[in-house]
Design a protein around this motif. Structure first.
Motif, PDB file in Angstrom:
ATOM      1  N   ALA A 180       2.824   2.750   6.424  1.00  0.00           N
ATOM      2  CA  ALA A 180       3.217   4.138   7.207  1.00  0.00           C
ATOM      3  C   ALA A 180       4.532   4.132   7.436  1.00  0.00           C
ATOM      4  N   ASN A 181       5.247   5.295   7.322  1.00  0.00           N
ATOM      5  CA  ASN A 181       6.630   5.665   7.470  1.00  0.00           C
ATOM      6  C   ASN A 181       6.511   7.079   8.102  1.00  0.00           C
ATOM      7  N   VAL A 182       7.504   6.890   9.352  1.00  0.00           N
ATOM      8  CA  VAL A 182       7.616   8.210  10.294  1.00  0.00           C
ATOM      9  C   VAL A 182       9.202   8.495  10.486  1.00  0.00           C
ATOM     10  N   GLU A 225       4.223   9.933   7.031  1.00  0.00           N
ATOM     11  CA  GLU A 225       3.814   9.443   5.891  1.00  0.00           C
ATOM     12  C   GLU A 225       2.785   8.316   5.853  1.00  0.00           C
ATOM     13  N   LEU A 226       1.720   8.148   4.820  1.00  0.00           N
ATOM     14  CA  LEU A 226       0.979   7.175   4.571  1.00  0.00           C
ATOM     15  C   LEU A 226       1.061   7.005   2.963  1.00  0.00           C
ATOM     16  N   PHE A 236      10.728   4.677  11.988  1.00  0.00           N
ATOM     17  CA  PHE A 236       9.965   3.347  11.870  1.00  0.00           C
ATOM     18  C   PHE A 236       8.965   3.312  10.870  1.00  0.00           C
ATOM     19  N   SER A 237       8.729   2.257  10.412  1.00  0.00           N
ATOM     20  CA  SER A 237       7.722   1.878   9.243  1.00  0.00           C
ATOM     21  C   SER A 237       6.816   0.954   9.622  1.00  0.00           C
ATOM     22  N   PHE A 238       5.501   0.579   9.245  1.00  0.00           N
ATOM     23  CA  PHE A 238       4.877  -0.322   9.591  1.00  0.00           C
ATOM     24  C   PHE A 238       3.441  -0.368   8.498  1.00  0.00           C
ATOM     25  N   ASP A 239       2.973  -1.520   8.530  1.00  0.00           N
ATOM     26  CA  ASP A 239       1.927  -1.914   7.618  1.00  0.00           C
ATOM     27  C   ASP A 239       0.473  -1.559   8.540  1.00  0.00           C
ATOM     28  N   VAL A 240      -0.345  -1.102   7.938  1.00  0.00           N
ATOM     29  CA  VAL A 240      -1.453  -0.463   8.749  1.00  0.00           C
ATOM     30  C   VAL A 240      -2.375  -1.611   8.822  1.00  0.00           C
ATOM     31  N   ALA A 241      -2.857  -1.880  10.073  1.00  0.00           N
ATOM     32  CA  ALA A 241      -3.920  -2.953  10.321  1.00  0.00           C
ATOM     33  C   ALA A 241      -5.327  -2.577  10.548  1.00  0.00           C
ATOM     34  N   GLY A 242      -5.256  -1.128  10.907  1.00  0.00           N
ATOM     35  CA  GLY A 242      -6.440  -0.799  11.032  1.00  0.00           C
ATOM     36  C   GLY A 242      -6.808   0.580  11.785  1.00  0.00           C
TER      37      GLY A 242
END
Lengths: 103, 103
Positions: A4-6, A54-55, A89-95
């Motif tokens: 995920a990127n925002v 974004e995903l 920020f960006s992150f890895d989707v956990a759920g």
């Protein structure tokens, strides 16, 4: 792993809608590159800012998309509209509470 | 108008995964309230932070969801895990390059 990127993109005064037009231009290439979601918007409290959410199938797919000719052309086209203020920020989707995760 | 909300939630050290568990607990009520997307994740560069990205049918649907008993219970459960550091932004969706907008 879904990535995920925002981000927030500051624009020079009065150029927000022009940037929205560039960022929402239809692109089937993004789908082909692994883009799952790409939402662009604005907030009346921040008149010279464009927001993006974004995903992507993977972080690598996101990185690779930045090398697409069409994306590089859009970045070049957008550059004169930007104030230089950027955030996000960006992150890895956990759920998600909206789906059952299959492992 | 589709409403987007993204946020960062700082946790007390070591409580990140516990907060992810609470936020990803399956909830069909969120769908019923007009939640279109709700992704929760982490970033290895920010060990005590949980990231959230949401899309809602309207800003009102998002606001109303915060009054659900289940959401209020989850907020109460999460509170001791939070450091108090929070960030994020929200926006009205203008469009996406992944779809044709019908007006």
């Amino acid at each position: 792993m879904t990535f995920a990127n925002v981000g927030t993109l500051g624009t020079v005064p009065g150029k927000r809608e022009e940037l929205v037009q560039i960022l929402t231009r239809r692109s089937s290439e993004l789908c082909e590159m692994g883009c799952l979601l790409y939402e662009v918007g604005t907030n009346e409290d921040s008149p010279d800012t464009v927001f993006v959410m974004e995903l992507w199938e993977t972080a690598e797919a996101h990185r690779a998309s930045l090398q697409l000719d069409s994306v590089r052309a859009a970045i070049a086209e957008a550059r004169p509209l930007l104030s230089g203020e950027m955030g996000g920020f960006s992150f890895d989707v956990a759920g998600s509470p909206l789906r059952v995760e299959l492992s």
